[in-house]
Design a protein around this motif. Structure first.
Motif, PDB file in Angstrom:
ATOM      1  N   VAL A 161       4.898  12.311   1.197  1.00  0.00           N
ATOM      2  CA  VAL A 161       5.466  12.402   2.382  1.00  0.00           C
ATOM      3  C   VAL A 161       4.368  12.136   3.552  1.00  0.00           C
ATOM      4  CG1 VAL A 161       6.648  14.170   4.069  1.00  0.00           C
ATOM      5  CG2 VAL A 161       7.205  13.977   1.642  1.00  0.00           C
ATOM      6  N   SER A 162       3.359  12.770   3.435  1.00  0.00           N
ATOM      7  CA  SER A 162       2.002  12.448   4.423  1.00  0.00           C
ATOM      8  C   SER A 162       2.014  10.963   4.537  1.00  0.00           C
ATOM      9  CB  SER A 162       0.918  13.106   3.842  1.00  0.00           C
ATOM     10  OG  SER A 162       1.121  14.770   3.789  1.00  0.00           O
ATOM     11  N   LEU A 163       1.781  10.461   3.205  1.00  0.00           N
ATOM     12  CA  LEU A 163       1.527   8.773   3.415  1.00  0.00           C
ATOM     13  C   LEU A 163       2.769   8.170   4.009  1.00  0.00           C
ATOM     14  CD1 LEU A 163      -0.648   6.487   2.693  1.00  0.00           C
ATOM     15  CD2 LEU A 163       0.821   6.118   0.629  1.00  0.00           C
ATOM     16  N   THR A 164       3.834   8.454   4.135  1.00  0.00           N
ATOM     17  CA  THR A 164       5.120   8.029   4.707  1.00  0.00           C
ATOM     18  C   THR A 164       4.954   8.163   6.189  1.00  0.00           C
ATOM     19  OG1 THR A 164       6.304   8.194   2.662  1.00  0.00           O
ATOM     20  CG2 THR A 164       7.537   7.581   4.637  1.00  0.00           C
ATOM     21  N   ILE A 165       4.583   9.335   6.474  1.00  0.00           N
ATOM     22  CA  ILE A 165       4.487   9.594   7.905  1.00  0.00           C
ATOM     23  C   ILE A 165       3.369   8.528   8.674  1.00  0.00           C
ATOM     24  CG2 ILE A 165       3.886  11.329   9.569  1.00  0.00           C
ATOM     25  CD1 ILE A 165       5.021  13.492   7.772  1.00  0.00           C
ATOM     26  N   VAL A 166       2.370   8.672   7.946  1.00  0.00           N
ATOM     27  CA  VAL A 166       1.107   7.880   8.566  1.00  0.00           C
ATOM     28  C   VAL A 166       1.734   6.430   8.752  1.00  0.00           C
ATOM     29  CG1 VAL A 166      -1.060   6.614   8.053  1.00  0.00           C
ATOM     30  CG2 VAL A 166      -0.719   9.123   7.733  1.00  0.00           C
ATOM     31  N   PHE A 167       2.394   5.863   7.426  1.00  0.00           N
ATOM     32  CA  PHE A 167       2.716   4.325   7.791  1.00  0.00           C
ATOM     33  C   PHE A 167       3.621   4.463   9.013  1.00  0.00           C
ATOM     34  CE2 PHE A 167       5.963   1.325   6.499  1.00  0.00           C
ATOM     35  CZ  PHE A 167       5.301   0.485   6.050  1.00  0.00           C
ATOM     36  N   VAL A 168       4.884   4.976   8.941  1.00  0.00           N
ATOM     37  CA  VAL A 168       5.783   5.048  10.087  1.00  0.00           C
ATOM     38  C   VAL A 168       4.976   5.059  11.434  1.00  0.00           C
ATOM     39  CG1 VAL A 168       7.877   5.857  10.868  1.00  0.00           C
ATOM     40  CG2 VAL A 168       7.731   5.831   8.512  1.00  0.00           C
ATOM     41  N   VAL A 169       4.359   6.137  11.558  1.00  0.00           N
ATOM     42  CA  VAL A 169       3.822   6.492  12.879  1.00  0.00           C
ATOM     43  C   VAL A 169       2.771   5.309  13.605  1.00  0.00           C
ATOM     44  CG1 VAL A 169       2.237   8.042  14.345  1.00  0.00           C
ATOM     45  CG2 VAL A 169       3.879   8.935  12.876  1.00  0.00           C
ATOM     46  N   PHE A 170       2.057   4.799  12.681  1.00  0.00           N
ATOM     47  CA  PHE A 170       1.041   3.715  12.974  1.00  0.00           C
ATOM     48  C   PHE A 170       1.776   2.462  13.011  1.00  0.00           C
ATOM     49  CE2 PHE A 170      -2.038   6.927  12.065  1.00  0.00           C
ATOM     50  CZ  PHE A 170      -3.071   6.802  13.193  1.00  0.00           C
TER      51      PHE A 170
ATOM     52  N   LEU B 194       1.089  -1.132   0.043  1.00  0.00           N
ATOM     53  CA  LEU B 194      -0.255  -0.167  -0.093  1.00  0.00           C
ATOM     54  C   LEU B 194       0.845   1.219   0.096  1.00  0.00           C
ATOM     55  CD1 LEU B 194      -2.716  -1.140   2.511  1.00  0.00           C
ATOM     56  CD2 LEU B 194      -3.077  -0.781   0.053  1.00  0.00           C
ATOM     57  N   LEU B 195       1.969   1.212   0.870  1.00  0.00           N
ATOM     58  CA  LEU B 195       2.856   2.553   0.950  1.00  0.00           C
ATOM     59  C   LEU B 195       3.521   2.647  -0.533  1.00  0.00           C
ATOM     60  CD1 LEU B 195       4.239   4.945   2.234  1.00  0.00           C
ATOM     61  CD2 LEU B 195       5.816   3.245   2.983  1.00  0.00           C
ATOM     62  N   ALA B 196       4.004   1.449  -1.087  1.00  0.00           N
ATOM     63  CA  ALA B 196       4.705   1.087  -2.459  1.00  0.00           C
ATOM     64  C   ALA B 196       3.600   1.995  -3.494  1.00  0.00           C
ATOM     65  CB  ALA B 196       5.214  -0.073  -2.828  1.00  0.00           C
ATOM     66  N   ALA B 197       2.350   1.456  -3.615  1.00  0.00           N
ATOM     67  CA  ALA B 197       1.456   2.131  -4.201  1.00  0.00           C
ATOM     68  C   ALA B 197       1.214   3.482  -4.368  1.00  0.00           C
ATOM     69  CB  ALA B 197       0.212   1.328  -4.172  1.00  0.00           C
ATOM     70  N   GLY B 198       1.071   4.042  -3.040  1.00  0.00           N
ATOM     71  CA  GLY B 198       0.986   5.385  -2.856  1.00  0.00           C
ATOM     72  C   GLY B 198       2.283   6.281  -3.359  1.00  0.00           C
ATOM     73  N   LEU B 199       3.391   5.559  -2.899  1.00  0.00           N
ATOM     74  CA  LEU B 199       4.492   6.287  -3.663  1.00  0.00           C
ATOM     75  C   LEU B 199       4.514   6.546  -5.287  1.00  0.00           C
ATOM     76  CD1 LEU B 199       7.447   4.947  -1.318  1.00  0.00           C
ATOM     77  CD2 LEU B 199       6.407   7.208  -1.244  1.00  0.00           C
ATOM     78  N   ILE B 200       4.200   5.269  -5.677  1.00  0.00           N
ATOM     79  CA  ILE B 200       4.071   5.220  -7.167  1.00  0.00           C
ATOM     80  C   ILE B 200       2.880   6.285  -7.641  1.00  0.00           C
ATOM     81  CG2 ILE B 200       3.425   3.855  -9.228  1.00  0.00           C
ATOM     82  CD1 ILE B 200       4.700   1.711  -7.539  1.00  0.00           C
ATOM     83  N   ALA B 201       1.689   6.380  -7.120  1.00  0.00           N
ATOM     84  CA  ALA B 201       0.465   7.020  -7.623  1.00  0.00           C
ATOM     85  C   ALA B 201       0.287   8.740  -7.085  1.00  0.00           C
ATOM     86  CB  ALA B 201      -0.849   6.373  -7.249  1.00  0.00           C
ATOM     87  N   LEU B 202       0.782   8.836  -5.794  1.00  0.00           N
ATOM     88  CA  LEU B 202       0.625  10.178  -5.539  1.00  0.00           C
ATOM     89  C   LEU B 202       2.001  11.229  -5.717  1.00  0.00           C
ATOM     90  CD1 LEU B 202      -0.257   9.353  -1.684  1.00  0.00           C
ATOM     91  CD2 LEU B 202      -1.796  10.072  -3.621  1.00  0.00           C
ATOM     92  N   SER B 203       1.894  12.283  -5.376  1.00  0.00           N
ATOM     93  CA  SER B 203       2.749  13.262  -5.908  1.00  0.00           C
ATOM     94  C   SER B 203       3.169  14.233  -4.935  1.00  0.00           C
ATOM     95  CB  SER B 203       2.418  14.167  -7.340  1.00  0.00           C
ATOM     96  OG  SER B 203       1.222  14.715  -6.848  1.00  0.00           O
ATOM     97  N   GLY B 204       4.242  14.712  -4.792  1.00  0.00           N
ATOM     98  CA  GLY B 204       4.752  15.697  -3.962  1.00  0.00           C
ATOM     99  C   GLY B 204       4.849  15.434  -2.424  1.00  0.00           C
ATOM    100  N   SER B 205       4.057  16.412  -1.568  1.00  0.00           N
ATOM    101  CA  SER B 205       3.793  16.331  -0.178  1.00  0.00           C
ATOM    102  C   SER B 205       3.078  15.201   0.168  1.00  0.00           C
ATOM    103  CB  SER B 205       3.222  17.589   0.418  1.00  0.00           C
ATOM    104  OG  SER B 205       2.023  17.962  -0.217  1.00  0.00           O
ATOM    105  N   ARG B 206       2.120  14.707  -0.825  1.00  0.00           N
ATOM    106  CA  ARG B 206       1.171  13.594  -0.411  1.00  0.00           C
ATOM    107  C   ARG B 206       2.019  12.329  -0.232  1.00  0.00           C
ATOM    108  NH1 ARG B 206      -1.518  16.859  -3.946  1.00  0.00           N
ATOM    109  NH2 ARG B 206      -3.440  17.664  -3.299  1.00  0.00           N
TER     110      ARG B 206
END
Length: 695
Positions: A64-73, A50-62
Motif C-alpha cells: 500500500v505504501s509503495l502504491t501511494i508513493v507511485f500515485v502521488v508522485f 517497479l511498482l509491479a515488482a514491489g507488489l510481487i516482492a513486498l507484503s502487507g502494508s508495504r
C-alpha cells in the motif's frame, strides 16, 4: 532463531520498500522530463515495472505504501511537466492498473515472484506482460482520441511501446536485482564493479555524443564483458545505464547515431529497439553464465555432501567391523568350550549309548551355531569386497562327487536317497576355485537335506563344451517342500526366509544363499532356482571355465610321528588351555602351557618347541607382541612356527597375525580335524626345512 529470521525479513522488506520508492520517483521524473515525445508520452516508462515488482516482492502494508508513493508522485510530476489534471489522472490510473494487472498475472502463473534464472523465464515474462501493455494502450488511445482529439493510432503505438519496453526491460531487471540467488553469485570487489559500470557509461557516452564517430554497436562487447564478470545483475545494471544515457541524448536530437535524420519518431523507435536488443542480449549471456555458476556451486556442494556421506559410511563400516569382531570373539570364546569338551567326551569309549547320543547332539548344535557365525563373517567379507578367487586345475565331476559324499550321511540319517549324475563329454580339468565352489554346493545340498522330509536328492553336472570355455551347470534337485513363485525372489537376499514358520522349523540366519549368490557372481556365473510349492526344487549354478592341464605336485617329505612334537599353547583362559592340551595329548604330542604372552616369551627362550599355538587377547603382553618378541630371539627359538589360535577371525584381524610373524591361523572354536591338519602341516614344513647332518 525463528524470531531472528522474522526480524531479518522485516528489515529486508523495509529496505526493499525504500529502494523501490526512490526508484519509482526517480524513474517517473526521468521519463517525464527527459524522454517525452511530441505527443507528451515518455519513450521509456519503467515506473510500472517497479511498482509491479514491489507488489510481487513486498507484503502487507508495504504494498500500500509503495502504491501511494507511485500515485502521488505520478500525479505531481505529470502536472509539473504540463499535463492537465484529467490527463494526469488518466495516465496515473492506467499505469496503476497495468502494474496491478501484471501482479495478478504473476500470482496466477508463478504463484508469487517470477524467478528470472533461465532463458525460458526471461522469454516467458514479456510474453505474459505484453498483452497488459496492449490493453492499456487501447484504453489510453480510446480515451485520448475521444476526449482530447488525439490521433488514435499514434497514441496506441506510442503508449504501447512506452509501457511494453518498460515492462519488458525494467521488470526482469528489477526481479534479477532483488533476487537473492543472483546476489550470491559472481562476487566481485566494489572497485571492479565500479570500473565496469564506469566503462559501460563512458562507452555509451562516446557512442551517443554528436562529436564522436564511434558506432553504437561498441556498447555490446562492453555489456557482454560485464555480464561475464558480474552475471545477470551486472547485465541488468549495464542495460539500465545505457538506457538512461542514450534515451535523453538521442531524443533531444543531439545525437545523429540513432536515425535522427528520419525524425523524432523514428529516432524514438530506434532507441527503444536498441535498448531492448541490448538488454536481452546481455541478460541472456548473464543468465547463461549464472546458470553455469549455479551448477558449479551445486556440484561443489554435492561433492562436499558426497565426501561427508563417504566419511559417515566409512565410519559406519568401521563401527560395523568392530561390532562384528567383538561379537564374533565373544561368541566363539564360550563356543570353543562347548565344542571342545563335546569332542573330548566323544572320544571316550566308556560312555553309555544314550550319553554318547546327547554328546553328539551338543556337538551338532555347536557346529550349527558356528555355521551361523561363519556365514555372518563370510557375508561381511563379501560386502567389503574381500573375496578373492584362487583358481586351480579342478575336476568338476570329482568336486561334486566329494561334496555328495560329505552330505550323504546326513541324507541317509533322514531316510533320503542321494544320487549323482555326471554328463561330461569333455572329461578334463577346469580352472576353478574348488574351495569356494564346494562351499556353494555344500550349502545347496545342506538346504536340500534340511527341507526334504522324504524322497530323494539328485546332484547333477552337465558340461557343455565351448571354443574357449566350457559351460558347467550344477543342479541340486530335491523332492522337498518347494517354494512358492512369489517368494523365490527372496531366497538370495540377505537375512531373508521364504516363510516364518519354515524359519522356526529349520532355523538359519538367512545368509547362506546370499553368500552363494555373491560367490557365484564373483566367478562371473549365475545361480537360480526352479521350484513348485509342495513338489520340490531345483537349485542350479552355471559357471564358465577353460580347460587346463594338471599341475605336478612334489611328494611331501616323510617325517616322524606327531608324538615326537613338543608344542607350547599360550592362552589366558584355563578352559581353552585344557581343551587344547587334551586334544593334542590324544595324538601323542608333548604340551607345555603359558597363561600370557610374557610367559610365552620366557618359555620360548628357555625351552625347545616344535610349534607354538598363540592366543591374541591376553593380559600383560598380547599375542601379537609376544610373537614379535619370540621372532626377535636368536635361532632356534626365533625360527619356531607360531600359529594364531584365536576367536579373532575377521580378515583384517587375521592379516594382523600374519604381519606380526605368525604363519597360520586357527579360528576358535577349535575343530579337532582343523587343529590336527594345521599342526601336521607345519610340523612337516619344519621337518622339511631342517637340514640333515652328515656323519
Amino acid at each position: 532463531m525463528p524470531h531472528r529470521l522474522a526480524l531479518q525479513e522485516q528489515r529486508r522488506q523495509t529496505a526493499l520498500l525504500l529502494g523501490l520508492s526512490v526508484a519509482v520517483v526517480v524513474s517517473v521524473a526521468f521519463s517525464e522530463y527527459l524522454t517525452r515525445t511530441l505527443l507528451g508520452l515518455a519513450a521509456f516508462w519503467p515506473a510500472n515495472a517497479l511498482l509491479a515488482a514491489g507488489l510481487i516482492a513486498l507484503s502487507g502494508s508495504r504494498r500500500v505504501s509503495l502504491t501511494i508513493v507511485f500515485v502521488v508522485f505520478h500525479l505531481a510530476i505529470d502536472m509539473l511537466v504540463g499535463d492537465s489534471p484529467p490527463r494526469a489522472l488518466l495516465y496515473t490510473a492506467i499505469d496503476t492498473g497495468e502494474a496491478f494487472a501484471v501482479w495478478a498475472i504473476c500470482l496466477r502463473f508463478w504463484r508469487g515472484a517470477p524467478r528470472i534464472r533461465t532463458m525460458r523465464s526471461l522469454i516467458l515474462l514479456p510474453a505474459v506482460t505484453t498483452p497488459v501493455a496492449v490493453i492499456g494502450a487501447l484504453l489510453c488511445a480510446a480515451v485520448l482520441s475521444a476526449g482530447f482529439s488525439e490521433p488514435f493510432l499514434r497514441v496506441l503505438v506510442d503508449w504501447f511501446l512506452r509501457c511494453a519496453l518498460g515492462l519488458a526491460v525494467a521488470l526482469p531487471a528489477t526481479l534479477v536485482l532483488i533476487d537473492a540467488e543472483h546476489r550470491r553469485s559472481f562476487h566481485r570487489s566494489w572497485r571492479e564493479q565500479f570500473l565496469l559500470m564506469f566503462a559501460v557509461g563512458a562507452v555509451t557516452l562516446l557512442c551517443a555524443h554528436p562529436a564522436s564517430g564511434a558506432p553504437p554497436f561498441l556498447i555490446f562487447p562492453v555489456a557482454l564483458a560485464i555480464a561475464y564478470r558480474l552475471g545477470a545483475r551486472g547485465a541488468a545494471m549495464a542495460s539500465l545505464i545505457v538506457a538512461v544515457i542514450t534515451l535523453p541524448i538521442a531524443l533531444s536530437g543531439a545525437s545523429p547515431r540513432f536515425n535522427a535524420i528520419l525524425g523524432p519518431v523514428a529516432q524514438a523507435r530506434t532507441i527503444q529497439v536498441f535498448v531492448a536488443v541490448l538488454f536481452y542480449t546481455s541478460l541472456a549471456a548473464g543468465l547463461a553464465l549464472a546458470q553455469q555458476d549455479r551448477l558449479k556451486r551445486l556440484l561443489l556442494r554435492r561433492e562436499q555432501l558426497t565426501r561427508a556421506a563417504r566419511s559417515r559410511a566409512l565410519a559406519a563400516t568401521e563401527a560395523k567391523t568392530e561390532f562384528l569382531a567383538t561379537m564374533s570373539h565373544e561368541i566363539r570364546t564360550p563356543l570353543n568350550s562347548v565344542l571342545g569338551f563335546a569332542q573330548l567326551l566323544a572320544t571316550r569309549e566308556d560312555l553309555p549309548p544314550d550319553v554318547r547320543r546327547q554328546v553328539n547332539l551338543i556337538d551338532s548344535a555347536g557346529v550349527a551355531l558356528l555355521t551361523v557365525v561363519n556365514d555372518i563373517l563370510d557375508f561381511s567379507r563379501v560386502e567389503a569386497g574381500q573375496i578373492e578367487l584362487l583358481p586351480q586345475p579342478t575336476s568338476a565331476a570329482g568336486l561334486l562327487r566329494d561334496t555328495v559324499a560329505i552330505m550323504a550321511p546326513e541324507a541317509r540319517a533322514k531316510g533320503l536317497s542321494m544320487d549323482l549324475e555326471v554328463i561330461d563329454p569333455v572329461d578334463a580339468l577346469h580352472d576353478l576355485d574348488a574351495d569356494r565352489l564346494r562351499q556353494v554346493l555344500i550349502n545347496l545340498l545342506n538346504n536340500a537335506v534340511k527341507f526334504t522330509d522324504e524322497g530323494r536328492i539328485d546332484a547333477r553336472l552337465i558340461v557343455e563344451p565351448g571354443d574357449l570355455e566350457d559351460r558347467l551347470r550344477f543342479e541340486i534337485i530335491d523332492t522337498g517342500v518347494g517354494i512358492e513363485l512369489d517368494k523365490q525372489a527372496l531366497l538370495f537376499q540377505r537375512f531373508s526366509q521364504t516363510d516364518s514358520s519354515m524359519s522356526r522349523l529349520h532355523g538359519g540366519a538367512g545368509l547362506g544363499l546370499a553368500i552363494c549368490r555373491a560367490l557365484i557372481e564373483v566367478m562371473d556365473g549365475k545361480i537360480g532356482v526352479d521350484s513348485v510349492s509342495g513338489r520340490g526344487s531345483c537349485f542350479w549354478i552355471e559357471v564358465s571355465a577353460p580347460t587346463v592341464e594338471p599341475i605336478a605336485v612334489p611328494d611331501r617329505p616323510k617325517v616322524s610321528a606327531p608324538g615326537a612334537a613338543k608344542i607350547l599353547i599360550v592362552d589366558d583362559h584355563p578352559i581353552n588351555l585344557e581343551i587344547g592340551a587334551a586334544l593334542l595329548t590324544l595324538v601323542g604330542c608333548e604340551v607345555d602351557l603359558a597363561e600370557n604372552g610374557k610367559q610365552a616369551v620366557e618359555r620360548a627362550t628357555t625351552g625347545v618347541y616344535d610349534l607354538i599355538l598363540m592366543d591374541i587377547h591376553m593380559p600383560q603382553m598380547d599375542g601379537l607382541q609376544a610373537t614379535r618378541a619370540i621372532k626377535a630371539l636368536s635361532a632356534p627359538a626365533g625360527k619356531v612356527p607360531i600359529i594364531a589360535m584365536s576367536a579373532d577371525a575377521l580378515p583384517r584381524q587375521v592379516e594382523r597375525c600374519y604381519a606380526a610373524g605368525m604363519v597360520d591361523h586357527i579360528a576358535k572354536p577349535i575343530q579337532r580335524e582343523v587343529l590336527y591338519a594345521k599342526v601336521e602341516r607345519w610340523l612337516h614344513q619344519k621337518t622339511a626345512e631342517t637340514p640333515v647332518s652328515s656323519k
